[in-house]
Design a protein around this motif. Structure first.
Motif, PDB file in Angstrom:
ATOM      1  N   THR A  80      -4.784  -3.821 -11.876  1.00 13.62           N
ATOM      2  CA  THR A  80      -4.718  -5.175 -11.328  1.00 13.62           C
ATOM      3  C   THR A  80      -5.107  -6.176 -12.403  1.00 13.62           C
ATOM      4  N   GLU A 109      -0.345  -4.736  -9.968  1.00 14.94           N
ATOM      5  CA  GLU A 109      -0.277  -6.147  -9.603  1.00 14.94           C
ATOM      6  C   GLU A 109      -0.537  -6.991 -10.841  1.00 14.94           C
ATOM      7  N   SER A 111      -0.535 -11.055 -11.972  1.00 17.62           N
ATOM      8  CA  SER A 111      -0.447 -12.438 -11.515  1.00 17.62           C
ATOM      9  C   SER A 111      -1.028 -13.374 -12.560  1.00 17.62           C
ATOM     10  N   THR A 132       4.203  -3.288  -8.574  1.00 12.57           N
ATOM     11  CA  THR A 132       4.759  -3.598  -7.255  1.00 12.57           C
ATOM     12  C   THR A 132       4.792  -5.103  -6.995  1.00 12.57           C
ATOM     13  N   ALA A 133       3.992  -5.884  -7.737  1.00 18.02           N
ATOM     14  CA  ALA A 133       3.925  -7.330  -7.494  1.00 18.02           C
ATOM     15  C   ALA A 133       3.840  -8.078  -8.817  1.00 18.02           C
ATOM     16  N   TYR A 135       3.647 -12.131 -10.120  1.00 15.27           N
ATOM     17  CA  TYR A 135       3.490 -13.532  -9.746  1.00 15.27           C
ATOM     18  C   TYR A 135       3.320 -14.374 -11.011  1.00 15.27           C
ATOM     19  N   VAL A 152       8.918  -2.913  -7.813  1.00 12.79           N
ATOM     20  CA  VAL A 152       8.527  -4.288  -7.488  1.00 12.79           C
ATOM     21  C   VAL A 152       9.026  -4.642  -6.092  1.00 12.79           C
ATOM     22  N   LYS A 154       7.306  -7.541  -4.495  1.00 11.55           N
ATOM     23  CA  LYS A 154       6.981  -8.967  -4.405  1.00 11.55           C
ATOM     24  C   LYS A 154       7.182  -9.583  -5.778  1.00 11.55           C
ATOM     25  N   CYS A 155       7.884 -10.710  -5.799  1.00 13.54           N
ATOM     26  CA  CYS A 155       8.174 -11.391  -7.056  1.00 13.54           C
ATOM     27  C   CYS A 155       8.123 -12.888  -6.812  1.00 13.54           C
ATOM     28  N   GLU A 156       7.221 -13.586  -7.500  1.00 15.23           N
ATOM     29  CA  GLU A 156       7.139 -15.041  -7.401  1.00 15.23           C
ATOM     30  C   GLU A 156       7.391 -15.644  -8.769  1.00 15.23           C
ATOM     31  N   ILE A 175      12.808  -5.589  -2.245  1.00 16.39           N
ATOM     32  CA  ILE A 175      12.087  -6.710  -2.850  1.00 16.39           C
ATOM     33  C   ILE A 175      12.110  -7.925  -1.922  1.00 16.39           C
ATOM     34  N   ASP A 176      11.014  -8.635  -1.860  1.00 21.53           N
ATOM     35  CA  ASP A 176      10.876  -9.818  -1.017  1.00 21.53           C
ATOM     36  C   ASP A 176      11.036 -11.059  -1.896  1.00 21.53           C
TER      37      ASP A 176
END
Length: 192
Positions: A80, A109, A111, A132-133, A135, A152, A154-156, A175-176
Motif C-alpha cells: 500500500t 493500492e 494513490s 488492484t487500485a 488513484y 486493476v 479501481k482507476c481514478e 474495472i470500475d
C-alpha cells in the motif's frame, strides 16, 4: 539500539510538528508507517525510507513537498502506497512518478492524489501484477495512459490531461471507471 518498532502511525489527533527525519531509516524492523492529517508534518519524503521493510506507507493530508524519491522503488515488500492530498495548499509533491515504482511488484493500492505531479504514468506500472487500485486524480500529468495490470479494478485519473483514448487493453470487464474515467469509458467495448 533502535528496538523492534514495527508500526508507527499518527492520526489527525496527534500534534506533529516538523519533518520526517532521515534517521527513520534506522528503524529497520518498521513495516507500517502512516500519517493521516498531521497538518504540521512538512518537508520532503526522505530517501532513507527505502532502507526499511515497509509493506504499508501512507502520508496523506500532510504538508509534504518535493519529489518522490526514486529510492522508494526498493520497497519490494510494499503493498500500500498513499501519498498526496496536501493539507497545506502551498506545499505539494512535485516532479514525476518515478519509473522505479515498477519494482514494487507486491503493490496492491497506489494513490497519489491532488499533488502537482507532471509527466505520464510510467509504463513500468504494468509490472505491478498485484495492483488492484490506481488513484492519480488531481495532478498535472500528461501523456498516454499505459496498459494497466489485469487485476486493476479501481482507476481514478480524473482531472488529468491525457492524450488519446483509454487504451483498449485497459478495458477489463471488472474495472470500475464510472465515477472517474467516464470520458474514456465510451471507448471500452461493453462499458457505459
Amino acid at each position: 539500539e533502535t528496538g523492534e518498532v514495527t508500526t508507527f502511525q499518527v492520526s489527525q489527533l496527534a500534534l506533529v510538528n516538523g519533518t520526517l527525519p532521515a534517521t527513520i531509516g534506522r528503524l529497520t524492523s518498521l513495516e507500517r508507517l502512516g500519517f493521516l492529517r498531521p497538518q504540521n508534518l512538512i518537508g520532503t519524503i526522505p530517501s532513507e525510507l527505502s532502507q526499511l521493510k515497509l509493506n504499508f506507507l501512507r502520508c496523506i493530508h500532510c504538508s509534504l513537498n518535493g519529489t518522490i524519491p526514486t529510492e522508494l522503488g526498493r520497497l519490494s515488500m510494499l503493498t500500500t502506497l498513499f501519498l498526496g492530498d496536501s493539507f497545506d495548499k502551498t506545499r505539494y509533491l512535485t516532479g514525476t512518478i518515478p519509473s522505479q515504482i515498477g519494482r514494487m511488484t507486491l503493490l496492491q493500492e497506489f494513490s497519489i492524489r491532488n499533488a502537482r505531479l507532471t509527466g505520464p504514468i510510467p509504463s513500468e506500472i504494468i509490472n505491478l501484477w498485484n495492483l488492484t487500485a490506481l488513484y492519480v486524480t488531481g495532478n498535472k500529468m500528461t501523456g498516454d495512459i499505459p496498459p494497466l495490470p489485469a487485476n486493476v479494478i479501481k482507476c481514478e485519473v480524473a482531472g488529468v490531461s491525457y492524450n488519446g483514448d483509454f487504451p483498449e487493453e485497459n478495458c477489463f470487464p471488472n474495472i470500475d471507471y464510472r465515477p472517474v474515467c467516464s470520458h474514456w469509458s465510451q471507448n471500452c467495448r461493453g462499458q457505459e
